[in-house]
Write a protein that holds these residues in place. Structure first.
Motif, PDB file in Angstrom:
ATOM      1  N   GLY A   3       0.818  -1.204   0.000  1.00  0.00           N
ATOM      2  CA  GLY A   3       0.000   0.000   0.000  1.00  0.00           C
ATOM      3  C   GLY A   3       0.853   1.255   0.000  1.00  0.00           C
ATOM      4  N   LEU A   4       1.974   1.217   0.726  1.00  0.00           N
ATOM      5  CA  LEU A   4       2.874   2.362   0.728  1.00  0.00           C
ATOM      6  C   LEU A   4       3.510   2.564  -0.643  1.00  0.00           C
ATOM      7  N   VAL A   5       3.893   1.445  -1.271  1.00  0.00           N
ATOM      8  CA  VAL A   5       4.477   1.545  -2.610  1.00  0.00           C
ATOM      9  C   VAL A   5       3.478   2.162  -3.582  1.00  0.00           C
ATOM     10  N   GLU A   6       2.237   1.724  -3.504  1.00  0.00           N
ATOM     11  CA  GLU A   6       1.206   2.249  -4.396  1.00  0.00           C
ATOM     12  C   GLU A   6       0.966   3.728  -4.155  1.00  0.00           C
ATOM     13  N   THR A   7       1.034   4.156  -2.885  1.00  0.00           N
ATOM     14  CA  THR A   7       0.829   5.576  -2.582  1.00  0.00           C
ATOM     15  C   THR A   7       1.913   6.426  -3.224  1.00  0.00           C
ATOM     16  N   VAL A   8       3.157   5.950  -3.163  1.00  0.00           N
ATOM     17  CA  VAL A   8       4.256   6.696  -3.767  1.00  0.00           C
ATOM     18  C   VAL A   8       4.164   6.651  -5.282  1.00  0.00           C
ATOM     19  N   ALA A   9       3.892   5.473  -5.830  1.00  0.00           N
ATOM     20  CA  ALA A   9       3.869   5.310  -7.288  1.00  0.00           C
ATOM     21  C   ALA A   9       2.708   6.043  -7.938  1.00  0.00           C
ATOM     22  N   ALA A  10       1.647   6.306  -7.188  1.00  0.00           N
ATOM     23  CA  ALA A  10       0.448   6.911  -7.764  1.00  0.00           C
ATOM     24  C   ALA A  10       0.607   8.404  -8.030  1.00  0.00           C
ATOM     25  N   GLN A  20      -1.971  15.014  -1.263  1.00  0.00           N
ATOM     26  CA  GLN A  20      -1.480  13.792  -1.890  1.00  0.00           C
ATOM     27  C   GLN A  20       0.043  13.739  -1.852  1.00  0.00           C
ATOM     28  N   LEU A  21       0.692  14.872  -2.083  1.00  0.00           N
ATOM     29  CA  LEU A  21       2.150  14.902  -2.063  1.00  0.00           C
ATOM     30  C   LEU A  21       2.680  14.627  -0.663  1.00  0.00           C
ATOM     31  N   ARG A  22       2.036  15.223   0.362  1.00  0.00           N
ATOM     32  CA  ARG A  22       2.465  14.983   1.728  1.00  0.00           C
ATOM     33  C   ARG A  22       2.298  13.511   2.099  1.00  0.00           C
ATOM     34  N   ALA A  23       1.195  12.919   1.659  1.00  0.00           N
ATOM     35  CA  ALA A  23       0.957  11.507   1.952  1.00  0.00           C
ATOM     36  C   ALA A  23       2.007  10.632   1.281  1.00  0.00           C
ATOM     37  N   ALA A  24       2.400  11.014   0.058  1.00  0.00           N
ATOM     38  CA  ALA A  24       3.414  10.232  -0.656  1.00  0.00           C
ATOM     39  C   ALA A  24       4.771  10.354   0.023  1.00  0.00           C
ATOM     40  N   ALA A  29       8.916   7.774   3.440  1.00  0.00           N
ATOM     41  CA  ALA A  29       9.699   7.683   4.665  1.00  0.00           C
ATOM     42  C   ALA A  29       9.461   6.354   5.365  1.00  0.00           C
ATOM     43  N   ARG A  30       8.199   5.904   5.408  1.00  0.00           N
ATOM     44  CA  ARG A  30       7.894   4.611   6.020  1.00  0.00           C
ATOM     45  C   ARG A  30       8.562   3.477   5.256  1.00  0.00           C
ATOM     46  N   LEU A  31       8.577   3.589   3.940  1.00  0.00           N
ATOM     47  CA  LEU A  31       9.217   2.555   3.125  1.00  0.00           C
ATOM     48  C   LEU A  31      10.720   2.491   3.399  1.00  0.00           C
ATOM     49  N   ARG A  32      11.356   3.673   3.479  1.00  0.00           N
ATOM     50  CA  ARG A  32      12.798   3.687   3.753  1.00  0.00           C
ATOM     51  C   ARG A  32      13.092   3.111   5.132  1.00  0.00           C
ATOM     52  N   ALA A  33      12.233   3.422   6.104  1.00  0.00           N
ATOM     53  CA  ALA A  33      12.427   2.863   7.436  1.00  0.00           C
ATOM     54  C   ALA A  33      12.287   1.351   7.407  1.00  0.00           C
ATOM     55  N   TRP A  34      11.286   0.875   6.659  1.00  0.00           N
ATOM     56  CA  TRP A  34      11.081  -0.583   6.550  1.00  0.00           C
ATOM     57  C   TRP A  34      12.292  -1.236   5.882  1.00  0.00           C
ATOM     58  N   LEU A  35      12.805  -0.581   4.837  1.00  0.00           N
ATOM     59  CA  LEU A  35      13.987  -1.118   4.161  1.00  0.00           C
ATOM     60  C   LEU A  35      15.207  -1.104   5.091  1.00  0.00           C
ATOM     61  N   ASP A  36      15.321  -0.061   5.924  1.00  0.00           N
ATOM     62  CA  ASP A  36      16.395  -0.045   6.921  1.00  0.00           C
ATOM     63  C   ASP A  36      16.290  -1.272   7.820  1.00  0.00           C
TER      64      ASP A  36
END
Length: 419
Positions: A3-10, A20-24, A29-36
């Motif tokens: 869902g986070l990926v889709e929010t950024v990709a959309a 929408q930009l703030r949400a992306a 940031a959540r994705l980068r934290a998860w990847l960390d």
């Protein structure tokens, strides 16, 4: 996570919808934290099967050994504080948050680290709801608490280790050596300094050595003898407190140097300061914003007063020449624009120099220039120059006492010997 990926990709490149930009951005940031968190998990697993995990990580990620080492540091931090590791794995805190905790753990002694990990739930809560800077400020508060609690226990251990022994050496000299806790040692040091100032400002005993360091030791020994006979200085100790606003600490507070060569628990400091004369000096980028007393004397006198000496002590723990570690108390105050050439005894024209560098200025043709923010330029006889930045107390720590009961006597009874 999808869902986070889709929010950024959309987000379309032409999007101007602020929400929408703030949400992306938040999703990114959540994705980068998860990847960390995934990096840490995979690095931990790789470390179990690779003999050189840093190299294996660096090669796989096409990064440097230093970057790989940073990931392994995060592994160790997550293992030391499991709630933080769980939050990283969930993507609610980032690798930067983990780095803050890792640095804090390294600042603590091994026996102190469990005190910080015991505060894990609170720190993870701060990290999940704030930036790494927010966490850094919270951690700084915890570090002060831990170090305070441990300092009192350490002081008690040091008090129990207090010892004094005496013996007669091969020349028939009676010798003493002692080990004292910091609070007692500081009190003894202050009494000796006060006694030296009271007895030997204007004259010294017969037989006093001419060698500067031998002279200082000789007078200090006589000051101790005077104290045992009930003579000497009974004045209050003097503490110069330096408040440097140039570079705030992680909690956005100014850097404070209490002018003490030793660490003391806060309650002991309070007790000491209740019995001492406190002189606060506030500086910013080498400029004195506040200092007690009269700092400009013009041509009324050649000798600096106590207020000027205290203020310069706040700026310079050592001789002002770069690389010189001679303590301030063993320096002479030099008129940058020489007194005999019309220079004034004003703070902006005074600089502490050890005996060697004072000689170099007066007899080896070193030329000094001092700007209003105390940037010093030294021009040597061959035309080369050396330029310093404005003095910062925290940059120049030296062993030995930095506060004294009185330093008016130092030009007369204590000068350094340097080769």
């Amino acid at each position: 996570m999808w869902g986070l990926v889709e929010t950024v990709a959309a987000v379309d490149p032409s999007c101007r919808d602020r929400d929408q930009l703030r949400a992306a951005v938040a999703a990114g940031a959540r994705l980068r934290a998860w990847l960390d968190g995934r990096d840490v998990q995979l690095a931990a697993q790789l470390a179990q099967v690779a003999s050189f995990p840093e190299q294996a990580i660096a090669q796989a990620a096409r990064s440097s050994l230093r970057d790989a080492g940073r990931i392994l540091d995060r592994v160790r931090t997550a293992e030391a504080m499991p709630p933080l590791g769980d939050a990283l794995a969930a993507g609610t805190v980032s690798g930067a948050h983990v780095d803050v905790i890792g640095r804090a753990l390294r600042q603590l002694e091994p026996h102190q680290r469990p005190m910080l990990t015991a505060r894990a739930d609170r720190l993870v809560e701060v990290a999940a709801g704030g930036s790494p800077e927010d966490l850094s400020r919270a951690v700084a508060v915890e570090l002060r608490r831990i170090q305070h609690d441990d300092a009192m226990a350490r002081l008690e251990r040091q008090r129990r280790a207090t010892r004094l022994r005496s013996w007669v050496d091969g020349e028939g000299m009676w010798c003493l050596t002692g080990r004292f806790d910091p609070a007692t040692g500081l009190a003894l040091h202050s009494r000796l300094d006060a006694t030296m100032a009271a007895l030997y400002t204007d004259s010294v005993p017969d037989g006093c050595p001419s060698d500067p360091l031998e002279r200082h030791g000789y007078l200090r020994a006589h000051a101790l003898v005077a104290l045992t006979h009930g003579r000497g200085g009974a004045g209050r100790p003097e503490v110069v407190v330096v408040v440097d606003t140039t570079t705030p600490d992680p909690a956005d507070a100014p850097t404070i140097d209490w002018g003490l060569p030793i660490e003391l628990p806060t309650p002991i400091l309070h007790r000491l300061f209740a019995e001492a004369d406190i002189h606060p000096v506030i500086v910013h980028r080498g400029v004195v914003l506040h200092a007690p007393g009269q700092l400009d004397l013009g041509r009324s006198t050649r000798l600096a007063n106590r207020a000027q000496r205290r203020t310069l002590q706040a700026l310079y723990p050592t001789c002002a020449i770069p690389g010189c570690t001679t303590r301030y108390q063993l320096c002479k105050l030099h008129h940058v624009h020489w007194w005999e050439h019309g220079g004034s005894t004003d703070l902006h024209n005074l600089l502490p120099l050890c005996v060697t560098h004072h000689h170099a200025v007066h007899h080896r043709h070193w030329q000094l220039n001092l700007t209003p923010n105390r940037q010093l330029t030294i021009t040597y006889p061959d035309g080369t120059t050396n330029r310093t930045a404005p003095p910062r107390r925290a940059d120049r720590r030296v062993p030995g006492p930095t506060g004294s009961a009185s330093d008016d006597h130092h030009d007369k009874i204590a000068t350094p010997l340097r080769m």
